[in-house]
Design a protein around this motif. Structure first.
Motif: not given
Lengths: 460, 224
Positions: B7, B12, B101-102
């Motif tokens: 990521e 996040i 996401k989210p």
């Protein structure tokens, strides 16, 4: 705006005139050729008749009567030079021959065909011309051959036609050039007027439209098309504006609440129970914001048509039966009744997930806006080329003034936004119908809200 | 669990790492697809979390490369692109799950758990047992303490799915995907209604509850 005649006007008119002149010249040429051929064939016919007449005279009175008919008092024998002189003077020549011996007439050799025949006669001088020749047997031994040059009538017509064509073509070219110049000039002025108007349209695209004053159907059609396009663009522009206002309105409320919760959390630091409650409420509000965005993304994705690549054969009857079984308890728990009637094995080409959502959104709409005790139904009928899917309820229905807008994004009849939802449910239903080539209508004059969807069916 | 997390968004990444650390799982975090590929093929992980939009390389292509090179570790893709067609392309590329996401941490964690448990379940057990509750998968017969319980199709499917992960959280979204095949979220209480009816049949007549609600997250089945 340039009001004088420009080089382009002249050039364009000239191009048009040149093309039209060639066309007219060609048609004049063809007409002249036809007239002259007709005169020639008349001459042939006359010669044949004349020769038949001579034959009759010869058989009755001998060749003296023939000479008399030819206006000849002596019995001339013309040598080559004399023969040619006669031809140049547009006189005919002949040869009366008895068993190969020339009795009277021309020593010149010319064709002795029994049918009239045109041949080009070469005199080795400037007097080359065409001769019409014909031969006929007067008796068993005696034959008569006649040669005629082209008739006066032909020569005269030829000259007249050429001159008339030349003058005609030049005259027409001039007239066409000026008419075209005037036309081009006026059209250019009108197009420049339209361009000025378009400039004004760009400043206020929602109110100003083009108008064409001249009597020109092409420009009128163009003006109408541009105005139609402007109307559509204005409508889209309006939708975007409504959508932005809708997004702002629908997001402002939950976001303001989250902001308030954060302030409250700052005030309640140390009070774990209060903080947990604030977090719970703030999370719920943010969920509604995220759900709105998810629906918008979903709507745009459906409208983009990319789902079409996953289209497959779907058994609509099965899909409806399954979904009704799932929703029956939900309706039952809320004090409403859901019923369904479907014909078996109705198949269509589509996306299962989207078709499920189409039905879910309509059912949820019915659940949300009908009263307790209402009856909600799904029907599926099969027609020749389509399946008719109906989702309806006997609730209070939709107000007449709201009906035209129910498929618009963020439109909610419930202005106070007291009910949950984001005004995208029916827009998504409409988009799903569009991507499946299905038509969606809200039936007018019903006691409740009744939606009819015609889905193209697959007979595979 | 030993998790590889690819990521590039550090915020996040820190949120997920913190969450996994709370459960005592070890996380190896890398920020680029290239590093992700090297780590995935050199070390043994229980599960890989791959972000879809990575600098320089689409996570989708990275997953394809991993699968092509024979890495069989379960992969869950994270993405900001949230639609069925994107989900389908993600699963087609070789990912085992796809999360938009989210998301809430509990949703991700429930899915990670479901993925890591999948291995033994690939051998289809003929019956699932949890204490006094028995689900016969071939005949679809459900009994609790020897008493036959009649369930409709959806109720059976929910129970079967819950029974595959006893003691683990199963979220509402997971049930919508697995039981109904929906990749969208219906506004109504579709899942709640069916779970509630299931509980009326499985739990209500008996002395204690097997199916427990985790408020705002989902359901857990356990006999503790």
């Amino acid at each position: 705006m340039n009001r004088s005649i420009t080089f382009t006007d002249l050039y364009n008119s000239l191009k048009f005139t040149a093309a039209m002149t060639v066309l007219f010249a060609a048609s004049f040429l063809v007409t002249s050729i036809c007239i002259l051929s007709y005169i020639k064939s008349s001459q042939e016919k006359e010669l044949v008749e004349y020769v038949e007449e001579i034959k009759g005279l010869y058989i009755e009175d001998g060749y003296e009567s023939v000479l008399h008919e030819f206006d000849l008092e002596e019995q001339p024998i013309w040598d080559r030079v004399e023969s040619i002189e006669r031809l140049v003077d547009h006189e005919f020549i002949f040869a009366l021959v008895d068993r190969g011996v020339l009795l009277v007439g021309s020593k010149l050799e010319f064709s002795s065909n029994t049918e009239p025949e045109w041949s080009s006669f070469d005199l080795k001088s400037e007097h080359d011309f065409q001769l019409l020749t014909l031969s006929i047997a007067l008796t068993e031994d005696v034959s008569l051959s006649i040669a005629q040059p082209l008739s006066y009538e032909y020569m005269f017509s030829k000259q007249l036609l050429w001159q008339a064509s030349l003058i005609g073509v030049v005259l027409i070219a001039f007239i066409l050039f000026f008419i075209r110049l005037l036309f081009n000039y006026r059209r250019r002025l009108e197009i420049q007027t339209l361009m000025t108007q378009l400039d004004e349209v760009s400043r206020s695209p929602d109110s100003v439209r083009l108008s064409c004053e001249v009597n020109d159907s092409v420009l009128h059609d163009l003006t109408a098309s541009v105005n139609l396009m402007l109307d559509k663009v204005s409508k889209l522009h309006g939708t975007t504006k409504t959508m932005s206002v809708g997004i702002a309105h629908d997001l402002k409320t939950p976001l303001s609440r989250v902001a308030n919760r954060l302030q409250s959390m700052a005030q309640d630091v140390g009070d774990d129970i209060a903080i947990t409650s604030h977090i719970g409420h703030a999370t719920k509000d943010l969920h509604s914001v995220i759900s709105t965005f998810n629906n918008l993304v979903r709507l745009n994705s459906i409208e983009s048509g990319k789902h079409k690549q996953n289209f497959q054969l779907i058994n609509l009857s099965e899909l409806i039966n399954d979904l009704t079984l799932s929703y029956e308890p939900v309706f039952e728990d809320s004090g409403r009744v859901l019923s369904h009637s479907t014909v078996d094995c109705v198949c269509c080409f589509g996306d299962k997930d989207l078709l499920n959502q189409l039905l879910c959104n309509l059912l949820e709409n019915a659940l949300e806006y009908s009263n307790e005790g209402s009856h909600v139904w799904i029907r599926l009928q099969s027609h020749t080329n389509c399946a008719l899917l109906q989702v309806g309820d006997n609730g209070p229905g939709i107000d007449k003034e709201d009906q035209p807008y129910i498929f618009d994004r963020f439109y909610r009849a419930d202005l106070g936004r007291t009910k949950p939802g984001n005004g995208l449910g029916l827009s998504i239903v409409k988009a799903i119908c569009d991507v499946h080539g299905a038509s969606l209508v809200l039936l007018p004059d019903q006691s409740g809200a009744v939606f009819n969807i015609e889905v193209p069916i697959s007979n595979q | 669990m030993n998790v590889l997390f690819v990521e590039d968004d550090l915020e996040i990444a820190s949120f997920i790492k913190k969450g996994l650390a709370q459960y005592g799982d070890s996380v190896k975090h890398v920020s680029t697809a290239q590093e992700g590929l090297i780590q995935a093929s050199s070390s043994d992980f229980d599960v890989i979390i791959f972000d879809r939009l990575l600098p320089g390389m689409d996570g989708l292509d990275a997953v394809k490369v991993l699968r092509a090179s024979g890495v069989a570790t379960p992969i869950i893709m994270l993405t900001a692109l949230g639609d069925t067609s994107d989900r389908v392309s993600g699963l087609d590329a070789g990912a085992d799950d796809y999360l938009v996401k989210p998301f809430e941490f509990s949703e991700l964690y429930a899915r990670l758990k479901a993925l890591t448990r999948r291995k033994p379940l690939t051998v289809q057990s003929v019956s699932l047992t949890l204490g006094e509750l028995v689900v016969e998968r071939t005949s679809r017969k459900v009994t609790r303490a020897g008493q036959i319980i009649e369930l409709n199709t959806k109720e059976y499917q929910i129970l079967e799915y819950l029974m595959q992960s006893p003691g683990q959280l199963v979220t509402k979204t997971m049930l919508l995907e697995k039981v109904w095949g929906f990749n969208f979220d219906p506004k109504t209480s579709l899942v709640q209604t069916h779970v509630s009816r299931l509980r009326n049949k499985v739990d209500k007549p008996f002395s204690f509850e097997l199916i427990k609600t985790v408020r705002g997250s989902g359901y857990i089945i356990s006999d503790e």
